[in-house]
Write a protein that holds these residues in place. Structure first.
Motif: not given
Ligand code: SR1
Ligand code: MG
Length: 446
Positions: A68-69, A91, A201, A259, A261, A279, A385-386
């Motif tokens: 995502n980043l 982002v 974030i 982070d 996951h 993170f 959240r997911r």
């Molecule tokens: C905007 S970033 C979204 C998510 O991506 C990363 O892996 C983190 O889990 C973050 O919350």
């Protein structure tokens, strides 16, 4: 009254943490995002060139970032391959409208170096770091793949649970107040405390926005529309989420990945590596465990969406639940052993327990029970959240039928809510697996 002897010798641990450089200003002057050709030109004058080998014109470069980043490229030379990660000043998932400081690369390389000290071989080796370019060149992990992708395909990884349970036990124990003196721990805390943008974030995307009408939120619509409205009106859940957010903000127990996951874990059948610790900060130990547990539970609940006539995925789903219990047991056992053998910190002074092993066991039980409850709460928050927040998991996103996906997601919301609200009522990890089974069998996807 006795006087305290002043000690002026700087302990070795403190030297290590003091030597960590402070974070750079957020956009250094010489920074530019490197495209494929510019990356080759850049790497040829770095130590990476000798590792890649041959003439730079022969290097093959592919941008492979699906996170995502950041930008992530694989560069292959005749001698070796490297993974090159460069932070963007925004982002990636959203674009330039969401600026993000480049100093996350600084925290990532600091965390990788720290994790490598405590969990040897579990993180990629850094070959080159350029603070100004916010760029890290690392060993290429091959033939590893992202764990989440393997689990969507139904592949078993027999050593993953042991490796990850031990990784969390070792990295959290050795950076906690159980292993470090208060002065050293505070120095470590100071080094990571400026990682505020990445923590924010998490504060927003995990603990706040899913429970509000927020621009970033998305969900399977119209199937989950009423579930989302119910979530926003769920007063007990919102209070419990606020309590978890406060733990995330305040409980600086150890240096955590932040982070962890299943997209931050790379695997083969006999190896496991943890990647992407940008993170990282000193936070609650249960947060990393919760990330692993919550993501395994989401994968478990998504399995009916990946089933075929030939492969109903029922055995595989059980394998996933088994990993959940094994990760927790590996962590718990590993952490307890380290505490008993390697304690050197100011928390729970050894003098209290030297001649009282029962008291030590009781103190450990109470500490680990608190970590367990935190982990369940964070797991639930991360599941919710997911499903209704900005960043989703491909475990669920790749289920092509929206109706089937929504039913799996609704199960995720129900289990997530139960973990957040009833975390103190689960007697052990087996009861968590049982709750997942019960929800999945009560509401089977179509
Ligand atoms: C905007 S970033 C979204 C998510 O991506 C990363 O892996 C983190 O889990 C973050 O919350
Ligand atoms: Mg990441």
């Amino acid at each position: 009254m006795g006087t305290r002897a002043a000690s002026f010798a700087i302990p070795t641990q403190l030297c290590w943490y003091l030597s960590m450089q402070p974070a750079p200003p957020s956009t250094p002057k010489g920074y530019r995002a490197l495209g494929e050709r510019e990356l080759v030109a850049y790497l040829r004058s770095t130590p990476a060139a000798a590792i890649l080998g041959g003439d730079p014109t022969s290097w093959r470069v592919r941008e492979v970032g699906d996170g995502n980043l950041n930008l992530v490229s694989i560069v292959e030379g005749p001698s070796c391959g490297l993974a090159v990660k460069q932070a963007l000043p925004y982002v990636r998932l959203v674009g330039e409208s969401w600026p993000l400081p480049l100093d996350r690369a600084h925290f990532e390389q600091l965390a990788l170096r720290e994790q490598a000290r405590h969990a040897t071989g579990r993180v990629p080796r850094i070959v080159h770091y350029d603070e100004e370019m916010a760029l890290i060149a690392m060993e290429l992990l091959s033939p590893h793949i992202i764990l989440r992708r393997g689990m969507i395909e139904g592949i078993r990884y027999p050593l993953f649970a042991e490796h990850i349970g031990q990784f969390i036990a070792r990295t959290s124990f050795y950076t906690s107040d159980l292993a470090l003196s208060a002065a050293v721990k505070k120095t470590l805390w100071t080094r990571f405390a400026p990682n505020t943008a990445l923590c924010k974030i998490t504060e927003d995307l995990v603990f706040t926005e899913p429970y509000l009408e927020a621009e970033n939120n998305r969900w399977t619509t119209p199937q989950l529309d009423s579930d989302v409205l119910r979530l926003r009106a769920d007063r007990p859940l919102k209070i419990a989420i606020c309590e978890l957010k406060e733990i995330f903000l305040c409980r600086s127990q150890a240096l955590i990945h932040g982070d962890l996951h299943t997209g931050s874990i790379m695997v083969t059948v006999d190896d496991t590596k943890v990647i992407d610790p940008e993170f990282a900060f000193c936070g609650p130990i249960g947060f990393d465990l919760g990330a692993v547990i919550g993501n395994l539970l989401l994968n478990y609940l998504s399995q009916p969406g990946h089933a075929t006539a030939q492969d109903p995925r029922t055995d595989y789903a059980e394998w996933v639940l088994d990993q959940l219990t094994r990760v927790w047991h590996e962590f718990e056992h590993g952490f307890r052993v380290l505490w008993s053998k390697e304690h050197a910190g100011d928390a729970f002074p050894s003098t209290f327990f030297a001649s009282d092993p029962e008291a030590l066991e009781s103190a450990q039980d109470r500490y680990l029970r608190r970590v367990f409850e935190d982990a369940l709460g964070f797991a639930g928050a991360k599941m919710i959240r997911r499903i209704v927040g900005l960043a989703h998991n491909i475990d669920l996103e790749w289920i092509s039928s929206p109706d089937t996906r929504a039913r799996c997601e609704r199960n995720g919301l129900e289990l997530g809510r139960s973990l957040v609200l009833e975390r103190s009522e689960f007697s052990d990890i087996a009861t968590v697996a049982e709750a997942a089974r019960e929800i999945a069998s009560r509401n089977p996807p179509l």
